[in-house]
Design an enzyme around this catalytic site. Sequence first.
Site, mmCIF file in Angstrom:
data_model
loop_
_atom_site.group_PDB
_atom_site.id
_atom_site.type_symbol
_atom_site.label_atom_id
_atom_site.label_comp_id
_atom_site.label_asym_id
_atom_site.label_seq_id
_atom_site.Cartn_x
_atom_site.Cartn_y
_atom_site.Cartn_z
ATOM 1 N N HIS A 331 44.631 -3.891 -47.724
ATOM 2 C CA HIS A 331 44.973 -3.949 -46.305
ATOM 3 C C HIS A 331 46.255 -4.707 -45.956
ATOM 4 O O HIS A 331 46.784 -4.560 -44.849
ATOM 5 C CB HIS A 331 43.804 -4.568 -45.532
ATOM 6 C CG HIS A 331 43.618 -4.019 -44.158
ATOM 7 N ND1 HIS A 331 44.667 -3.580 -43.363
ATOM 8 C CD2 HIS A 331 42.513 -3.833 -43.412
ATOM 9 C CE1 HIS A 331 44.202 -3.169 -42.198
ATOM 10 N NE2 HIS A 331 42.900 -3.301 -42.204
ATOM 11 N N TYR A 444 35.301 -8.403 -32.090
ATOM 12 C CA TYR A 444 36.670 -7.999 -32.426
ATOM 13 C C TYR A 444 36.713 -6.480 -32.474
ATOM 14 O O TYR A 444 35.939 -5.857 -33.195
ATOM 15 C CB TYR A 444 37.037 -8.583 -33.791
ATOM 16 C CG TYR A 444 38.394 -8.216 -34.341
ATOM 17 C CD1 TYR A 444 39.435 -9.137 -34.328
ATOM 18 C CD2 TYR A 444 38.640 -6.969 -34.919
ATOM 19 C CE1 TYR A 444 40.678 -8.818 -34.858
ATOM 20 C CE2 TYR A 444 39.884 -6.634 -35.445
ATOM 21 C CZ TYR A 444 40.896 -7.563 -35.409
ATOM 22 O OH TYR A 444 42.119 -7.251 -35.923
ATOM 23 N N SER A 446 39.664 -3.680 -33.246
ATOM 24 C CA SER A 446 41.053 -3.514 -33.663
ATOM 25 C C SER A 446 41.759 -2.465 -32.810
ATOM 26 O O SER A 446 41.211 -1.413 -32.525
ATOM 27 C CB SER A 446 41.086 -3.099 -35.137
ATOM 28 O OG SER A 446 42.408 -2.933 -35.575
ATOM 29 N N THR A 457 48.472 -4.960 -35.329
ATOM 30 C CA THR A 457 47.288 -4.715 -34.499
ATOM 31 C C THR A 457 47.173 -5.810 -33.443
ATOM 32 O O THR A 457 47.770 -6.876 -33.568
ATOM 33 C CB THR A 457 45.994 -4.722 -35.340
ATOM 34 O OG1 THR A 457 45.879 -5.982 -36.004
ATOM 35 C CG2 THR A 457 45.975 -3.593 -36.340
#
Length: 613
Positions: A331, A444, A446, A457
Site C-alpha cells: 500500500h 474511518y 477512505s 486520501t
Amino acid sequence: MHFQPSLPRLPIPELKNTCTRYINALRPLLSNEQLQKTTVYVNDFLDKDGVNLNKELIEKDLKNFHTSYISEPWFDMYLKDRKPLPINYNPFIVFVPEYNSSCNVQLIRATNLVISSLRFMKSLRENVLPPEVYHLNSQKSDTKLFHIITRLLPPQYSWYGAYLFKAFPLDMSQYHNLFNTTRLPKVYKDEIYQDTSARHVIVMRKGYIYSFDVLDENGYIFEPPKIAACLKSILEDNRPVNKSPIGILTTSERDLWANTRIHLSQIGNQGVLHKIDSAILLMTLDDEHIGTNYNKLVGTYLHADGINRWFDKSFSLIVTQDGYAGINFEHSWGDGVAVLRFFNDVKDDVTNKPRFHPSDIYHLKEVGDIEILEFVIDNKIQDIIDIEKKKYEKWTRELSIDHIIVNEFGKDECKKFGVSPDAIMQLAFQLAFYYQKGCVVPTYESCSTAAFKHGRTETIRSCTMETKTVCEALSQTSSKLSMSELKQLIIKCSKVHTALTKDAAMGQGFDRHLFALKKIWENSNSPKPAIFEDPSYEYINNNILSTSTLSSPAVFAGGFGPVVQNGYGIGYMIQDNRLGAVVTSYVQHCSANEYIKCLEQAFKAIHQVLANK
C-alpha cells in the site's frame, strides 16, 4: 499523463475550518464534559500553536510546487511503520470469474492475466493509456468533442478544458509504481525500489520462486504460447512444498526482515533478491482449491499461510488451482484508485480480447525456458524461517473473517429512495455496531483526493450526530417516531454524509491537515500542542470501524485487515442491485461473525423504513 502538468494542487484547508470539522466529528463520540475540555484545547490551538505550524506548512507547500503537502509525510507514515505488511496494510481484490468456465482453468487464467498486465504496462509507458477522468455526467462529457478538445489543448492547459465539460482528470503519478517495483525492508524506514530495465516476471508456487523473461530485447511481449509454456512447466513441477520458503520473511516485523535480509545478502543471495525486486510483476500460483467457500477465498487473498507469498512486491497476481484470480497489493506506493484502474482494464482485456484460449493448451509443444531461483540458506536463516512460520500461523488463526451479500438492496433502489448508497452503507455499519455494543465509535472511511496533483486520501468521518440519532431511534424496541419521521432522519443523515464526502474529495477534511501539522511540530523544538496531547485526538484516530470501498462490476471480493486490535476492517461494494461487505476482526476482541449478523439486521431495519410508503 496528458493532464498531469495542469492538475490543480491539493489545497491546505483553512485552520479555522479544520478545527470546526474536528470538533463536529467528536460530538457524537464524546460526553459533554469531554467535548468542553477538547474545545478549549482546540480554541487554544487555533489562537496559538496552530497558527505558527500552519504558517510553516503553507511556506513548505509553496516551496514544493511539484507535489502535495500530504505526499511526503504520507509516504513516511507507511515506510516508517515497523508492523508486518500482510493484514495490517496490504489489501486484496478478487476478479469476477470468467463467464466461460473453461477460461477459469489455472494455466489459461494465469497466462491471460500476465499478458494483459504487460499490455497495460506497455500502454502506460508508451503514453497511450487513456487518462483517468472522473465525469460528473458521462453522457454529457465523455464524448467525442471532449476528447478532441482536450487532446488538442497543450498539457499545461488541458485540465481547464476538461473542467469546462465538468470532467475532472485524476492524478496518475502513482501508476508507474505498479511495475518493476518492490518495497525494500530497511532498518527504521523502508524504501520503494524500481528497476524498469528488467524484462522478467517472478512466479511463486509451493514456496519456490521461478523467473522467466516475458519481453524480448526490443520490449515486445513474447507470444502467448511461450509464456503459457513457462507457466505450464512450473505447474508440472511436482516437488513437495518448500521447507525453507524465503517468502515467509515478508510477513515479519519490518526491522527483523530488514536485518535478516542483510544477512541473506551477505551469504550470497544478492543476485536472487535483486531478481525478485526488479521483476515486472509477481504471479502466484496456489495449489489451494476454494470451491464455493467465500470466507476461505478472503483468507487466501488477504493472508494465506505466507509460504507462497512475497508481500513486499507492489502487487501480486494470485491464481488458485480452481481458477479464482485476484490481487494482493502493497500500500505504501499507491492507493486503490490506481490499482482499481489496472484491475478493471486487465479484466476487460482478459474477457474481451484473451490472447490464450482453452484449445491452445493442446498445442503447447515447447518446454518453458525458466530459471529456478535458489537461495543459499544457513542455520540462522532456517531458524528464523521456522519461527516466523509458526508466528504467522498463530497470527492468522487469531483473525475472524465473515461476509454479507444483500441481493434485495442496491444502488438503484437507494436512488429511488432519494438517499446516497454510500451513506446507507456507512449508516448500516454504525447501526450494526450499535446493535452489538450499544454505542457509536470512531469510524474511518477512505476517500481519494486523486483530483489533485499527488493527492492521496482523505478521511470521511461518517459517524455524525445524525447517524447517532438514527442508531438510537432504530435500536429502541418501541420508537416514539413514526416510519415517516424515521425515513426523514435517514434522508437527513444521507445529506450530511454526502456533504462530508464532497468536502473530503475536494481536500477539505480535517484528518490530513492535522496529521501534517503534527508532523511539522515533530520536526520542531517546540512543546507538544495540547490538542495532540488530548486523549480525544488519540481516541478519534483509534478507528474501531475502518472502511473502504472498491466498487466495480469486475470485483468479486475485496477487503483488508482490522487497523486496531479491538476493531473491524470492512471492505465493501455497492452494485446496481446488491450490496456486500467483507469483515475482518481479531477473535480475542470482537467477532466478525456476530457483527455480520448485526449488519444483516441493520440492512433490514433501514430497508424497512425506506421502503415504507
